[in-house]
Motif scaffolding. Sequence first.
Motif, PDB file in Angstrom:
ATOM      1  N   GLN A 193       0.849  -1.185   0.000  1.00  0.00           N
ATOM      2  CA  GLN A 193       0.000   0.000   0.000  1.00  0.00           C
ATOM      3  C   GLN A 193       0.890   1.242   0.000  1.00  0.00           C
ATOM      4  O   GLN A 193       2.017   1.200   0.489  1.00  0.00           O
ATOM      5  CB  GLN A 193      -0.903   0.009   1.238  1.00  0.00           C
ATOM      6  CG  GLN A 193      -1.784  -1.216   1.375  1.00  0.00           C
ATOM      7  CD  GLN A 193      -2.769  -1.353   0.232  1.00  0.00           C
ATOM      8  OE1 GLN A 193      -3.304  -0.361  -0.257  1.00  0.00           O
ATOM      9  NE2 GLN A 193      -2.981  -2.571  -0.216  1.00  0.00           N
ATOM     10  N   ASP A 194       0.355   2.329  -0.506  1.00  0.00           N
ATOM     11  CA  ASP A 194       1.110   3.584  -0.513  1.00  0.00           C
ATOM     12  C   ASP A 194       1.498   3.989   0.913  1.00  0.00           C
ATOM     13  O   ASP A 194       0.686   3.915   1.841  1.00  0.00           O
ATOM     14  CB  ASP A 194       0.283   4.706  -1.132  1.00  0.00           C
ATOM     15  CG  ASP A 194       0.228   4.606  -2.651  1.00  0.00           C
ATOM     16  OD1 ASP A 194       0.835   3.677  -3.202  1.00  0.00           O
ATOM     17  OD2 ASP A 194      -0.430   5.464  -3.270  1.00  0.00           O
ATOM     18  N   ASN A 195       2.761   4.405   1.070  1.00  0.00           N
ATOM     19  CA  ASN A 195       3.294   4.940   2.326  1.00  0.00           C
ATOM     20  C   ASN A 195       3.188   3.988   3.518  1.00  0.00           C
ATOM     21  O   ASN A 195       3.197   4.427   4.659  1.00  0.00           O
ATOM     22  CB  ASN A 195       2.628   6.274   2.666  1.00  0.00           C
ATOM     23  CG  ASN A 195       2.900   7.311   1.599  1.00  0.00           C
ATOM     24  OD1 ASN A 195       4.015   7.465   1.127  1.00  0.00           O
ATOM     25  ND2 ASN A 195       1.859   8.011   1.192  1.00  0.00           N
ATOM     26  N   GLN A 196       3.057   2.689   3.272  1.00  0.00           N
ATOM     27  CA  GLN A 196       3.049   1.690   4.340  1.00  0.00           C
ATOM     28  C   GLN A 196       4.145   0.669   4.050  1.00  0.00           C
ATOM     29  O   GLN A 196       4.011  -0.134   3.136  1.00  0.00           O
ATOM     30  CB  GLN A 196       1.697   0.987   4.441  1.00  0.00           C
ATOM     31  CG  GLN A 196       0.588   1.893   4.909  1.00  0.00           C
ATOM     32  CD  GLN A 196      -0.720   1.147   5.036  1.00  0.00           C
ATOM     33  OE1 GLN A 196      -0.847  -0.005   4.679  1.00  0.00           O
ATOM     34  NE2 GLN A 196      -1.709   1.853   5.557  1.00  0.00           N
ATOM     35  N   PRO A 197       5.247   0.693   4.810  1.00  0.00           N
ATOM     36  CA  PRO A 197       6.339  -0.236   4.526  1.00  0.00           C
ATOM     37  C   PRO A 197       5.914  -1.690   4.735  1.00  0.00           C
ATOM     38  O   PRO A 197       5.106  -1.998   5.606  1.00  0.00           O
ATOM     39  CB  PRO A 197       7.431   0.150   5.512  1.00  0.00           C
ATOM     40  CG  PRO A 197       6.882   1.207   6.383  1.00  0.00           C
ATOM     41  CD  PRO A 197       5.530   1.574   5.923  1.00  0.00           C
ATOM     42  N   TYR A 198       6.458  -2.551   3.905  1.00  0.00           N
ATOM     43  CA  TYR A 198       6.224  -3.995   3.994  1.00  0.00           C
ATOM     44  C   TYR A 198       7.559  -4.640   4.351  1.00  0.00           C
ATOM     45  O   TYR A 198       8.553  -4.434   3.659  1.00  0.00           O
ATOM     46  CB  TYR A 198       5.708  -4.520   2.649  1.00  0.00           C
ATOM     47  CG  TYR A 198       5.502  -6.005   2.619  1.00  0.00           C
ATOM     48  CD1 TYR A 198       4.352  -6.569   3.146  1.00  0.00           C
ATOM     49  CD2 TYR A 198       6.460  -6.846   2.065  1.00  0.00           C
ATOM     50  CE1 TYR A 198       4.158  -7.942   3.127  1.00  0.00           C
ATOM     51  CE2 TYR A 198       6.266  -8.212   2.035  1.00  0.00           C
ATOM     52  CZ  TYR A 198       5.116  -8.755   2.565  1.00  0.00           C
ATOM     53  OH  TYR A 198       4.928 -10.110   2.539  1.00  0.00           O
ATOM     54  N   TYR A 199       7.581  -5.399   5.448  1.00  0.00           N
ATOM     55  CA  TYR A 199       8.812  -6.022   5.930  1.00  0.00           C
ATOM     56  C   TYR A 199       8.763  -7.521   5.702  1.00  0.00           C
ATOM     57  O   TYR A 199       7.710  -8.141   5.846  1.00  0.00           O
ATOM     58  CB  TYR A 199       8.996  -5.755   7.434  1.00  0.00           C
ATOM     59  CG  TYR A 199       9.148  -4.297   7.777  1.00  0.00           C
ATOM     60  CD1 TYR A 199      10.404  -3.703   7.773  1.00  0.00           C
ATOM     61  CD2 TYR A 199       8.049  -3.522   8.103  1.00  0.00           C
ATOM     62  CE1 TYR A 199      10.557  -2.363   8.089  1.00  0.00           C
ATOM     63  CE2 TYR A 199       8.188  -2.185   8.422  1.00  0.00           C
ATOM     64  CZ  TYR A 199       9.440  -1.613   8.409  1.00  0.00           C
ATOM     65  OH  TYR A 199       9.591  -0.285   8.716  1.00  0.00           O
ATOM     66  N   SER A 200       9.908  -8.092   5.368  1.00  0.00           N
ATOM     67  CA  SER A 200      10.001  -9.545   5.235  1.00  0.00           C
ATOM     68  C   SER A 200      11.421  -9.989   5.562  1.00  0.00           C
ATOM     69  O   SER A 200      12.353  -9.190   5.562  1.00  0.00           O
ATOM     70  CB  SER A 200       9.622  -9.990   3.817  1.00  0.00           C
ATOM     71  OG  SER A 200      10.543  -9.490   2.876  1.00  0.00           O
TER      72      SER A 200
END
Length: 123
Positions: free
Chosen positions: A65-72
């Motif tokens: 999503q825009d401006n929401q970091p995704y961590y993995s």
Amino acid sequence: MQKQAGFTLIEVMVALVVIAIGLGALVTAGSQNIRQYQHLESHMAENWVAMQTVNLLRLGLMPLQDNQPYYSVTQIKHLKIYNKVEKKPTSEAFLKQIKISTRASKTGPYDQIRYTYAYEPTN
């Protein structure tokens, strides 16, 4: 009186010092080589994770999503690669900037940062 053949104590000590210096240089070179190999291995793993992230984004398999970091976290051999992906809008409504950051340690700054762009048609 006969002269005895052999080495004097000084000659033996000099030979041992020369051998010790040579062995010290070999050990130093070997340890530097190992450190360089480990750095290269982690750098290559980080690049691989970043490229796989781009592929997942292209296939639409990564929830972003825009401006929401995704961590993995990705495990490759004995390495854990920590990945952060961010999608931000650009001045063009249909174009999004994707920032992919990777690191080989759990804490600290992300040392590898890559940028790519995604086309998202507006409705």
